[in-house]
Motif scaffolding. Structure first.
Motif: not given
Length: 324
Positions: A280-296
């Protein structure tokens, strides 16, 4: 530790639960094949995934850990609850899903703070916990009893480090990310002793101010040998790779290439001379949109122009090709 310390560097061998081989070849491009020991299927453009649980959780350099399940805990109407939690060698965490409106947690006879940790002002000695940015429950953030958490996104987290240092984190909304908390108004965290070889006695109590309740789950980490630091076994061939995607029409034991079995010690093998592996390609400012990121978890940061891996509460550029 997975949650306790900031990681200095990352490596594929620690965070990827599959091993990917991307092979270049001069062969002509033919129809693709998916092949494992149970199934053969032709395809041109297909996506598939095989969930494989990780055996090692990422940790600081030269430290690898595995998760140890603890026991649930709960209390209500100002009762005192004792729960015997397991011994762990690399710390422990108490995830709280529901709280109204204060608590004292005692570990092996020592409270984690010098005062009851209070989230409510009415009828108490005053709120004594706040976020590191200065915001507080009741002060710009909803009341603690109006919010709830889940195992995937707890409301509060109490972290006991391997050396007994206590820290806390909290969410500002139900199901939201965790942020650092700090004590104030005369309250301070104590250092405690967490047993590494024998059970730990934990006691939860609450002062009675209106309705009171608390519930959650405990879990810890045990230090284990780092797989990526083990010397390579070069005396015997590795195990066959059972799953592969090829665009060269050569999958299967009936083929003279014996592909992907000839690629040893992998969970998954990929090969093509015209295609690459894309995350997945995501801008740095949008990383917070991944609300519950998983380890790894992995993404390609289009702002920083790097492959990033989520570990220990942050996204970091992957730049170390092997174990540190």
């Amino acid at each position: 530790m997975k949650f306790l310390y900031k990681r200095q560097s990352l490596s594929f061998s620690r965070v990827l639960s599959v091993i990917i081989f991307f092979l270049l070849s001069q062969n002509n491009l033919l129809a693709g094949q998916f092949k494992n020991q149970f199934l053969t299927a032709n395809f041109s453009e297909q996506v598939f995934s095989t969930p494989i649980p990780p055996t090692v959780n990422p940790a600081p350099p030269e430290v690898c850990t595995e998760k140890i399940e603890g026991l649930p805990f709960s209390a209500s109407t100002a009762t005192t609850t004792t729960v015997i939690q397991p011994a762990t060698t690399y710390g422990f965490m108490f995830d709280i899903y529901k709280l109204d409106n204060s608590f004292t947690l005692t570990i092996n006879g020592k409270p984690i703070a010098n005062k009851e940790i209070e989230f409510q002002s009415a009828g108490t000695d005053g709120v004594n916990i706040r976020f590191a940015d200065g915001s507080k429950y009741e002060g710009g953030v909803g009341t603690i009893y109006s919010l709830t958490g889940t195992p995937a996104a707890p409301l509060l987290r109490v972290v006991i480090s391997p050396t007994g240092v206590v820290t806390m984190f909290g969410s500002k909304v139900s199901g939201g990310p965790l942020f650092p908390l700090e004590l104030f108004n005369g309250a301070n965290f104590n250092n405690v002793t967490w047993n590494k070889t024998m059970p730990n006695t934990t006691v939860i109590s609450q002062k009675q101010v209106g309705p009171t309740n608390i519930s959650g789950q405990g879990f810890g980490l045990n230090e284990i040998p780092c797989i990526c630091f083990n010397p390579a076994d070069t005396a015997t061939p590795g195990q066959d790779t059972k799953v592969g995607i090829t665009l060269f029409n050569r999958a299967g034991s009936e083929n003279t290439d014996n592909w992907p079995m000839t690629r040893k010690s992998g969970h998954l093998a990929l090969e093509s001379n015209t295609k690459g592996f894309v995350v997945s390609r995501i801008a740095k400012a949008d990383l917070g949109n991944i609300t519950v990121p998983q380890e790894g978890m992995m993404v390609f940061d289009t702002t920083d122009k790097c492959l990033k891996i989520y570990s220990e509460g942050e996204w970091s550029c992957f730049s170390t090709p092997t174990c540190p």
